[in-house]
Design a protein around this motif. Structure first.
Motif, PDB file in Angstrom:
ATOM      1  N   MET A   1      -2.513   1.171  -1.358  1.00  0.00           N
ATOM      2  CA  MET A   1      -2.693  -0.155  -0.787  1.00  0.00           C
ATOM      3  C   MET A   1      -3.014  -0.059   0.699  1.00  0.00           C
ATOM      4  SD  MET A   1       0.315  -2.478  -2.482  1.00  0.00           S
ATOM      5  CE  MET A   1       0.515  -2.585  -4.262  1.00  0.00           C
ATOM      6  N   ASN A   2      -3.835  -0.993   1.191  1.00  0.00           N
ATOM      7  CA  ASN A   2      -4.136  -1.058   2.600  1.00  0.00           C
ATOM      8  C   ASN A   2      -3.014  -1.761   3.372  1.00  0.00           C
ATOM      9  OD1 ASN A   2      -6.612   0.258   2.329  1.00  0.00           O
ATOM     10  ND2 ASN A   2      -7.664  -1.655   1.808  1.00  0.00           N
ATOM     11  N   GLY A   3      -3.150  -1.813   4.688  1.00  0.00           N
ATOM     12  CA  GLY A   3      -2.081  -2.282   5.553  1.00  0.00           C
ATOM     13  C   GLY A   3      -1.463  -3.604   5.184  1.00  0.00           C
ATOM     14  N   ALA A   4      -2.263  -4.642   4.970  1.00  0.00           N
ATOM     15  CA  ALA A   4      -1.717  -5.968   4.680  1.00  0.00           C
ATOM     16  C   ALA A   4      -0.904  -5.963   3.400  1.00  0.00           C
ATOM     17  CB  ALA A   4      -2.855  -6.985   4.584  1.00  0.00           C
ATOM     18  N   SER A   5      -1.431  -5.321   2.371  1.00  0.00           N
ATOM     19  CA  SER A   5      -0.724  -5.285   1.091  1.00  0.00           C
ATOM     20  C   SER A   5       0.550  -4.446   1.177  1.00  0.00           C
ATOM     21  CB  SER A   5      -1.641  -4.730  -0.005  1.00  0.00           C
ATOM     22  OG  SER A   5      -2.685  -5.629  -0.295  1.00  0.00           O
ATOM     23  N   ARG A   6       0.498  -3.358   1.929  1.00  0.00           N
ATOM     24  CA  ARG A   6       1.696  -2.527   2.094  1.00  0.00           C
ATOM     25  C   ARG A   6       2.814  -3.328   2.763  1.00  0.00           C
ATOM     26  NH1 ARG A   6      -1.771   1.732   3.695  1.00  0.00           N
ATOM     27  NH2 ARG A   6      -1.230   1.361   5.885  1.00  0.00           N
ATOM     28  N   GLU A   7       2.446  -4.089   3.786  1.00  0.00           N
ATOM     29  CA  GLU A   7       3.444  -4.907   4.475  1.00  0.00           C
ATOM     30  C   GLU A   7       4.000  -5.985   3.549  1.00  0.00           C
ATOM     31  OE1 GLU A   7       1.742  -6.457   8.025  1.00  0.00           O
ATOM     32  OE2 GLU A   7       1.274  -4.474   8.866  1.00  0.00           O
ATOM     33  N   ALA A   8       3.124  -6.599   2.756  1.00  0.00           N
ATOM     34  CA  ALA A   8       3.563  -7.648   1.836  1.00  0.00           C
ATOM     35  C   ALA A   8       4.514  -7.083   0.787  1.00  0.00           C
ATOM     36  CB  ALA A   8       2.351  -8.286   1.163  1.00  0.00           C
ATOM     37  N   TRP A  89      -2.688 -10.423   1.255  1.00  0.00           N
ATOM     38  CA  TRP A  89      -2.947  -9.267   0.406  1.00  0.00           C
ATOM     39  C   TRP A  89      -4.378  -8.781   0.624  1.00  0.00           C
ATOM     40  CZ3 TRP A  89       1.057  -7.238  -2.332  1.00  0.00           C
ATOM     41  CH2 TRP A  89       2.185  -8.048  -2.446  1.00  0.00           C
ATOM     42  N   SER A  90      -4.543  -7.467   0.708  1.00  0.00           N
ATOM     43  CA  SER A  90      -5.870  -6.887   0.938  1.00  0.00           C
ATOM     44  C   SER A  90      -6.780  -7.103  -0.262  1.00  0.00           C
ATOM     45  CB  SER A  90      -5.746  -5.389   1.231  1.00  0.00           C
ATOM     46  OG  SER A  90      -4.883  -5.152   2.324  1.00  0.00           O
ATOM     47  N   GLN A  91      -6.209  -6.993  -1.465  1.00  0.00           N
ATOM     48  CA  GLN A  91      -6.957  -7.210  -2.702  1.00  0.00           C
ATOM     49  C   GLN A  91      -6.088  -8.001  -3.660  1.00  0.00           C
ATOM     50  OE1 GLN A  91      -9.298  -3.751  -4.283  1.00  0.00           O
ATOM     51  NE2 GLN A  91      -8.079  -2.589  -2.812  1.00  0.00           N
ATOM     52  N   SER A  92      -6.719  -8.811  -4.497  1.00  0.00           N
ATOM     53  CA  SER A  92      -5.946  -9.629  -5.427  1.00  0.00           C
ATOM     54  C   SER A  92      -5.151  -8.760  -6.403  1.00  0.00           C
ATOM     55  CB  SER A  92      -6.873 -10.581  -6.201  1.00  0.00           C
ATOM     56  OG  SER A  92      -7.793  -9.866  -7.004  1.00  0.00           O
TER      57      SER A  92
END
Length: 271
Positions: A1-8, A89-92
């Motif tokens: 997962m990219n940054g935004a998704s990892r944080e979420a 989220w970086s991707q759905s």
């Protein structure tokens, strides 16, 4: 997962831990409901795109999720998922993967609360070894022409009464809802999640003969000192190693077997 998704996902895991720290929350029930949400989001592509659309306000997405899940799952599950869709989220698909991970963590938490987490870890490892040694079983469990219900019945006949209920649920979900993963990759992921529940690393130890309790304790202590973390040992016996042990931690292999030393000596002679 990219940054935004990892944080979420990290935020969602903290919310899950806060929920399951409350003894009044049924972690196993929560796991089942999160698994149902995973199946819904995996099936409804347009829905998960709406719920992860960065152009939509987080509160609006949370309200939508709450309306859809109301009456279908418990309040804790609905609140948890609503909180997740507020995040970016970086991707759905990352949202679906994360809900699924939370379902698995909730089940492992239920095992931990029941004092059965060690058993579940060992059973996941042994099942992986059984699958890898049986081409027929692996084919039956990964056959795309077979129905999910047929695979579930096969697994229940194999595991029912012989493994922890959590182990059975985790494996049945993995096999009947693979979501593009290989069986081996899914089992490895579950093993890592189980180890992480107690902040432990997993070492796969292969030896020619079973290790004694004293040897296991000594090896565990050495590895814990080497890696700076408590180590869970998955033990495998393979007579072909001739003697000594081979230890794999993640991608790193510590090989101290007689067979390995013989191969090294042969290479040197040949060179």
């Amino acid at each position: 997962m990219n940054g935004a998704s990892r944080e979420a996902l990290a935020t969602a895991r903290e919310s899950l831990d806060a929920l399951t720290d409350n003894t009044s929350v049924d972690a196993a029930k929560l796991a089942g409901e999160l698994a149902a949400v995973t199946a819904l989001l995996d099936r409804e592509v347009s829905l998960r795109r709406v719920l992860t659309d960065p152009a939509q306000a987080g509160e609006a997405k949370a309200e939508l999720a709450g309306r859809l899940l109301s009456g279908q799952v418990g309040g804790e599950t609905a609140d948890l998922v609503s909180g997740m869709v507020r995040s970016r989220w970086s991707q759905s698909r990352d949202l679906v993967d994360s809900v699924e991970e939370l379902a698995n963590i909730a089940d492992l938490t239920a095992a931990q609360q029941a004092g059965a987490l060690d058993d579940v870890e060992d059973e996941l490892f042994r099942f992986g070894r059984i699958v890898s040694s049986s081409t027929e079983l692996r084919s039956a469990l990964t056959d795309k022409a077979a129905t999910a219900s047929a695979k579930g019945e096969l697994l229940r006949s194999l595991l029912g009464g012989k493994a922890q209920a959590v182990t059975e649920r985790l494996i049945v979900r993995l096999v009947t809802q693979p979501r593009g993963r290989s069986l081996e990759a899914g089992l490895e992921s579950l093993s890592k999640l189980a180890a992480a529940r107690r902040d432990r690393m997993v070492a796969v130890v292969t030896s020619a003969v079973p290790l004694t309790d004293q040897q296991k304790q000594r090896l565990g202590a050495v590895l814990a000192k080497l890696y700076g973390r408590q180590m869970h040992l998955n033990l495998d016996v393979d007579p072909t190693v001739l003697g000594g042990i081979s230890v794999q931690v993640g991608d790193e292999v510590i090989n101290g077997t007689i067979a390995e030393r013989l191969e090294e000596a042969t290479r040197r002679l040949a060179g």
